[in-house]
Write a protein that holds these residues in place. Structure first.
Motif, PDB file in Angstrom:
ATOM      1  N   PHE A  49       0.827  -1.209   0.000  1.00 47.57           N
ATOM      2  CA  PHE A  49       0.000   0.000   0.000  1.00 47.57           C
ATOM      3  C   PHE A  49       0.867   1.267   0.000  1.00 47.57           C
ATOM      4  O   PHE A  49       2.107   1.193  -0.142  1.00 47.57           O
ATOM      5  N   TYR A  50       0.219   2.382   0.190  1.00 46.77           N
ATOM      6  CA  TYR A  50       0.835   3.702  -0.006  1.00 46.77           C
ATOM      7  C   TYR A  50       0.123   4.656   0.955  1.00 46.77           C
ATOM      8  O   TYR A  50      -0.458   5.628   0.548  1.00 46.77           O
ATOM      9  N   ARG A  52       6.605  13.867  -9.381  1.00 44.40           N
ATOM     10  CA  ARG A  52       5.658  14.597 -10.241  1.00 44.40           C
ATOM     11  C   ARG A  52       5.611  16.062  -9.831  1.00 44.40           C
ATOM     12  O   ARG A  52       4.594  16.565  -9.345  1.00 44.40           O
ATOM     13  N   GLU A  98       8.473  -0.387   6.310  1.00 42.86           N
ATOM     14  CA  GLU A  98       7.034  -0.632   6.327  1.00 42.86           C
ATOM     15  C   GLU A  98       6.679  -1.645   7.412  1.00 42.86           C
ATOM     16  O   GLU A  98       7.541  -2.347   7.944  1.00 42.86           O
ATOM     17  N   GLN A 116      12.369   2.557 -11.316  1.00 43.06           N
ATOM     18  CA  GLN A 116      10.965   2.878 -11.020  1.00 43.06           C
ATOM     19  C   GLN A 116      10.489   4.132 -11.762  1.00 43.06           C
ATOM     20  O   GLN A 116       9.412   4.137 -12.366  1.00 43.06           O
ATOM     21  N   LYS A 170      10.669  -2.682  -7.961  1.00 45.23           N
ATOM     22  CA  LYS A 170      10.293  -3.138  -6.624  1.00 45.23           C
ATOM     23  C   LYS A 170      10.388  -4.652  -6.470  1.00 45.23           C
ATOM     24  O   LYS A 170      10.428  -5.142  -5.344  1.00 45.23           O
ATOM     25  N   THR A 194       5.261   2.763   2.801  1.00 44.83           N
ATOM     26  CA  THR A 194       6.358   3.399   3.523  1.00 44.83           C
ATOM     27  C   THR A 194       5.829   4.217   4.687  1.00 44.83           C
ATOM     28  O   THR A 194       4.874   4.980   4.535  1.00 44.83           O
TER      29      THR A 194
HETATM   30  O1  LIG Z   1       4.518   7.915  -5.880  1.00 47.45           O
HETATM   31  C1  LIG Z   1       4.959   6.999  -6.583  1.00 47.45           C
HETATM   32  O2  LIG Z   1       4.897   7.019  -7.794  1.00 47.45           O
HETATM   33  C2  LIG Z   1       5.621   5.847  -5.984  1.00 47.45           C
HETATM   34  C3  LIG Z   1       5.583   5.551  -4.707  1.00 47.45           C
HETATM   35  C4  LIG Z   1       6.325   4.452  -4.117  1.00 47.45           C
HETATM   36  O3  LIG Z   1       7.352   3.973  -4.549  1.00 47.45           O
HETATM   37  C5  LIG Z   1       5.838   3.984  -2.850  1.00 47.45           C
HETATM   38  C6  LIG Z   1       5.401   2.564  -2.720  1.00 47.45           C
HETATM   39  O4  LIG Z   1       5.999   1.502  -2.984  1.00 47.45           O
HETATM   40  C7  LIG Z   1       4.262   2.485  -1.822  1.00 47.45           C
HETATM   41  C8  LIG Z   1       4.698   2.774  -0.430  1.00 47.45           C
HETATM   42  O5  LIG Z   1       5.514   1.997   0.071  1.00 47.45           O
HETATM   43  O6  LIG Z   1       4.210   3.722   0.185  1.00 47.45           O
END
Ligand SMILES: O=C(O)/C=C/C(=O)CC(=O)CC(=O)O
Ligand SMILES: [Ca+2]
Ligand SMILES: [Mg+2]
Length: 407
Positions: free
Chosen positions: A120-121, A135, A194, A233, A246, A339
């Protein structure tokens, strides 16, 4: 107060109120078997179950945690009470003492067979930092972010136990100014600190799992390092999301802390400033946030202390969201929180944020600096949560050392 007859320091992260499960071997006995951490020892759970004629011998005398995990919450609670009795009631002392291994003599293995893996994020701080870095011309948070826990399915076959060497991945990378992509070793190798949630009881295809049923399905909690190749990435992720940047390795800690050990760690998650849809709405219900204090060390030096209690989306909401379309759960499914980053710089759970993509390198006591990881670097993530009577519930650690690319 529950006390054990074993010599366990009052401040041990593996006290009698923790009792995390793992899988271990020893040089004398290379059969993988279930162990329970207690103080500086590992208890051979299957052997004690046999010696004491436990009803749960079949679940504990096993090569991994999956049979126990599949048995469901009522059995988890009974087995935990039984193990607590072994360690507190003198009547079991002989059988237990015959089956204790000093923790330093136990090799620890991946404790469960991993099913599907989701990452997740869920940290608002992490998501807005990464939004700004990846971005810069858009809003830091995407329009969907406060309406649902965003995630992606990862590669469960490359989940490895703490201590496994991490080979630097190679792949395609292309900086915005480059005319064409190049192939080569990752130059921006990163971590993500995490917390991981291990699914015990499965669910039926077509039937969503309600947020309130989280405790019926989730067996326990461990630590995760979602190693991330930021250059790979950044070039590959549009439009489908994380892939090879990843999937080369994700490390997990070897001890699974049962949810029952975290009874004193539940806290209110941050206020919801956008009204969630009913299946995610946790306002006014039993708090589902967890107060887990994490530490990230690079080559033995603490570089960050991410506070899990600041996560916007909870593990219960994530479980509800991941099944709301009717996707089924299987025993061994595993999902990571995303994260963990708090609001402060020294609370960020990834180097891309800590160093702001290399602009402000981290200084180490040996005088060197790091933007991203070098070959030979070792990252160790540890954590504790509040337990009863002022004790701490330890998660142990997830560690990994970077070795040179083979590509
Ligand atoms: O914002 C992005 O494009 C990418 C975000 C990540 O790499 C984070 C991800 O693996 C999810 C997380 O661990 O929060
Ligand atoms: Ca991640
Ligand atoms: Mg990973």
């Amino acid at each position: 107060m529950t006390t054990t007859w074993l010599p366990v320091a009052a401040d041990s992260p593996f006290g009698i109120r923790n009792l995390p499960y793992g899988v271990f071997t020893t040089t004398e006995d290379p059969t993988p078997r279930i162990g329970v951490a207690i103080g500086d020892f590992v208890l051979d759970a299957g052997a004690v179950a046999q010696a004491t004629g436990s009803d749960h011998t079949g679940l504990l005398d096993a090569a991994n945690l999956n049979p126990l995990m599949a048995a469901g919450r009522a059995v988890w609670t009974t087995v935990r009470a039984e193990i607590t009795a072994w360690l507190t009631d003198e009547a079991y002392r002989r059988d237990v003492e015959a089956n204790l291994v000093p923790r330093q003599d136990a090799a620890l293995h991946l404790p469960f067979e991993v099913g599907d893996y989701v990452d997740f994020y869920a940290s608002e701080h992490h998501a807005s930092n990464l939004g700004q870095i990846f971005r810069p011309d858009s809003e830091p948070l995407t329009p969907n972010w406060k309406h649902m826990p965003i995630g992606y399915h990862g590669r469960s076959g490359t989940i490895v136990v703490s201590g496994t060497e991490i080979v630097r991945p190679s792949g395609q990378r292309k900086a915005p100014a480059d005319a064409a992509p190049a192939y080569g070793p990752c130059l921006r190798l990163d971590i993500e600190a995490e917390v991981g949630f291990v699914v015990g009881k499965g669910s039926e295809l077509g039937s969503p799992v309600a947020r309130a049923d989280f405790r019926e399905h989730v067996f326990g909690v461990c630590l995760v390092n979602d190693w991330s190749a930021r250059d790979i990435q950044a070039w590959e992720y549009v439009p489908l999301g994380p892939f090879l940047g990843k999937s080369f390795a994700t490390s997990v800690s070897p001890w699974v802390v049962p949810l029952d050990a975290l009874a004193h760690a539940w806290v209110e998650p941050p206020a919801r400033d956008v009204e969630p849809l009913p299946y995610l709405d946790d306002r006014g219900s039993t708090p589902d946030g967890l107060d887990i204090a994490i530490e990230v060390a690079l080559n033995g030096h603490v570089v960050s202390r991410p506070p899990f209690r600041t996560m916007y989306w909870t593990a219960a909401q994530q479980l509800a969201h991941m099944t709301v379309n009717g996707a089924s759960l299987r025993t061994g499914d595993f999902y990571a929180s995303g994260t963990v980053s708090g609001p402060e710089r020294e609370e960020r759970g990834a180097f891309i944020e800590l160093t702001w993509n290399g602009r402000d390198p981290v200084k180490l006591p040996d005088g060197s600096t790091r933007s991203y990881l070098e070959d030979g670097d070792e990252v160790a993530i540890t954590a504790t949560a509040p337990g009863p009577d002022g004790t701490r519930i330890g998660f142990g650690e997830v560690a990994g050392r970077i070795t040179p690319t083979r590509g």
